[in-house]
Design a protein around this motif. Structure first.
Motif, short mmCIF file in Angstrom:
data_model
loop_
_atom_site.label_atom_id
_atom_site.label_comp_id
_atom_site.label_asym_id
_atom_site.label_seq_id
_atom_site.Cartn_x
_atom_site.Cartn_y
_atom_site.Cartn_z
N ILE A 1 -3.27 -9.41 -2.74
CA ILE A 1 -3.21 -8.38 -3.77
C ILE A 1 -4.62 -7.96 -4.15
O ILE A 1 -5.47 -8.79 -4.49
N ALA A 2 -4.88 -6.65 -4.10
CA ALA A 2 -6.19 -6.12 -4.46
C ALA A 2 -6.21 -5.66 -5.92
O ALA A 2 -7.25 -5.67 -6.56
N ALA B 1 -0.42 8.27 1.76
CA ALA B 1 -0.72 6.85 2.00
C ALA B 1 0.48 6.07 2.53
O ALA B 1 0.58 4.87 2.34
N ARG B 2 1.39 6.78 3.21
CA ARG B 2 2.50 6.08 3.87
C ARG B 2 1.99 5.31 5.08
O ARG B 2 2.46 4.22 5.38
N GLN C 1 -7.34 4.89 -0.35
CA GLN C 1 -8.71 5.42 -0.31
C GLN C 1 -8.88 6.41 0.84
O GLN C 1 -9.53 7.45 0.69
N LYS C 2 -8.29 6.10 1.99
CA LYS C 2 -8.37 7.02 3.13
C LYS C 2 -7.59 8.30 2.84
O LYS C 2 -8.03 9.39 3.22
N ASP D 1 -4.18 -3.75 1.89
CA ASP D 1 -3.83 -2.72 2.87
C ASP D 1 -3.44 -1.42 2.17
O ASP D 1 -3.84 -0.33 2.57
N GLY D 2 -2.66 -1.53 1.10
CA GLY D 2 -2.25 -0.35 0.34
C GLY D 2 -3.45 0.35 -0.31
O GLY D 2 -3.51 1.58 -0.34
#
Length: 92
Positions: free
Chosen positions: A6-7, A65-66, A29-30, A23-24
């Motif tokens: 978890i970030a 962000a899928r 961010q991308k 990862d999410g």
């Protein structure tokens, strides 16, 4: 579902909030980078997709962000940001 690190922890006072995995967070961010470039060029998703030959469904998945764009696609978007006319000429 994988047990991902978890970030960003969910706010316990907000029942609609949720944990965000590393990862999410990376996908988010991308997604921002791609959306920012498209908006700076003043293009809708279908216009950007058509002009730069990216499938519109893929572009939507990236922006929402899928899915995360591969590194080469993110590099392509950054080149588009700096030199859109050169890219258009190159893909002719």
């Amino acid at each position: 579902m994988k047990n991902e690190p978890i970030a960003l922890q969910a706010d316990p006072r907000d029942p609609e909030d949720f944990d965000v995995s590393t990862d999410g967070l990376d996908r988010g961010q991308k997604a921002r980078v791609i959306r920012r470039v498209r908006n700076r060029l003043g293009l809708s998703q279908p216009e950007f997709a058509r002009r730069f030959r990216v499938p519109v469904g893929t572009l939507r998945d990236w922006e929402q962000a899928r899915t995360a764009p591969p590194d080469f696609a993110l590099a392509y978007v950054r080149v588009i940001e700096r030199h859109p006319e050169m890219v258009l000429e190159a893909i002719g």
